[in-house]
Design a protein around this motif. Sequence first.
Motif, PDB file in Angstrom:
ATOM      1  N   LEU A  43      -1.061   4.599  -1.381  1.00  0.00           N
ATOM      2  CA  LEU A  43      -2.371   4.532  -0.714  1.00  0.00           C
ATOM      3  C   LEU A  43      -2.126   4.754   0.733  1.00  0.00           C
ATOM      4  O   LEU A  43      -3.237   4.849   1.616  1.00  0.00           O
ATOM      5  N   VAL A  44      -1.007   4.445   1.287  1.00  0.00           N
ATOM      6  CA  VAL A  44      -0.743   4.649   2.903  1.00  0.00           C
ATOM      7  C   VAL A  44       0.605   5.455   2.937  1.00  0.00           C
ATOM      8  O   VAL A  44       1.535   5.282   2.316  1.00  0.00           O
ATOM      9  N   GLY A  62       2.783   7.361  -5.536  1.00  0.00           N
ATOM     10  CA  GLY A  62       1.588   7.907  -5.332  1.00  0.00           C
ATOM     11  C   GLY A  62       1.394   9.224  -6.066  1.00  0.00           C
ATOM     12  O   GLY A  62       0.240   9.777  -6.350  1.00  0.00           O
ATOM     13  N   THR A  69       0.515   7.029 -11.275  1.00  0.00           N
ATOM     14  CA  THR A  69      -0.615   6.285 -10.901  1.00  0.00           C
ATOM     15  C   THR A  69      -1.087   5.611 -12.250  1.00  0.00           C
ATOM     16  O   THR A  69      -1.389   4.401 -12.455  1.00  0.00           O
ATOM     17  N   LEU A 119       2.247   1.729  -3.611  1.00  0.00           N
ATOM     18  CA  LEU A 119       1.220   2.413  -4.356  1.00  0.00           C
ATOM     19  C   LEU A 119       0.659   3.769  -3.958  1.00  0.00           C
ATOM     20  O   LEU A 119      -0.104   4.299  -4.585  1.00  0.00           O
ATOM     21  N   ARG A 167       0.757  -1.179  -0.137  1.00  0.00           N
ATOM     22  CA  ARG A 167       0.001   0.093   0.034  1.00  0.00           C
ATOM     23  C   ARG A 167       0.964   1.263   0.147  1.00  0.00           C
ATOM     24  O   ARG A 167       0.538   2.263  -0.666  1.00  0.00           O
TER      25      ARG A 167
END
Length: 318
Positions: free
Chosen positions: A66-67, A82, A87, A64, A61
């Motif tokens: 996301l975190v 990110g 993306t 990606l 994550r």
Amino acid sequence: MDELRNDVRNEPRDDLVVRTDGLTKRYSDRLAVDGVGMTVRRGEVYGFLGPNGAGKTTTLRMVLGLVRPTAGTATVVGRPAGAADVTARVGALIEGPGFFPYLSGRDNLRALARYRRLGDEEVERVLDLVDLTGRADDRFKGYSLGMKQRLGVAAALLGSPELIVLDEPTNGLDPAGMADMRALVVSLARGGQTVLLSSHLLAEVQEICDRVGVIDQGRLLRESTVAELRGGVTLRVRAEPEDAAIAVAMRLAGDDGVRREKDGSLDLDLAADAAPELARALVAAGLDVHEISARERSLEEVFFEMTGDQHTTKEKVS
């Protein structure tokens, strides 16, 4: 399958698609990921392994975007994880696919494709890749777990991303579907895309991955090729009396080069060409020799040894 995998390994991979440095994530007083430094090369299949709760999904994550990490950095295709321009170059299936339940599989993919300004022909291409064309007009809510997983992988493949991140991609698939998914992953890497996947099926990882990273309790224990991690060929011995066999084995392989399995056989850190010398030594000591065979450790055995898992069947001889 082996021929496809070897073709991928022989291609040059000078640039890194994923790189993390000191990647760390803390939730209150729990350290989920602890200073992970991993590298994923272009055109390879990279297996990310670890027990449940080891930090695999949290790491993915962060890769990606996301975190947000507590400390450290993650870069993807040379840019911060990110970032908006990254993306579109990444496709992912993390944990489980999420789609509109009352739309068909095809319409769910069309909605995603239009958001990314991709045409319907791209939807048909990925449906064919995951062998879901025949059920593409069925509503998602009626899909089996395996079909949902296929659709999630199809969504990750939209737009032919440079990096594809798959978390347990064969979850819910039957044996034939698992074989198809393995072949698809290898073909993607052969075509120049990079696949970063996590899986609990270590035999599967052993078959298709070029390199692996093993994480446990948030820390990256090892990163290497599958062949390096498994090590070379060793010798397995079954002889009686067992104590005398251990003494002979330790004399030839060293005190730290002998491991006893629960069935009473011994694994020796000796090359296959040492078998004749070993046989002579055992016979000269008056032992009854039942077996001397060459063997190679599986990735599963190595994984259990590294993570201290209770499923390991070996114990060090002392």
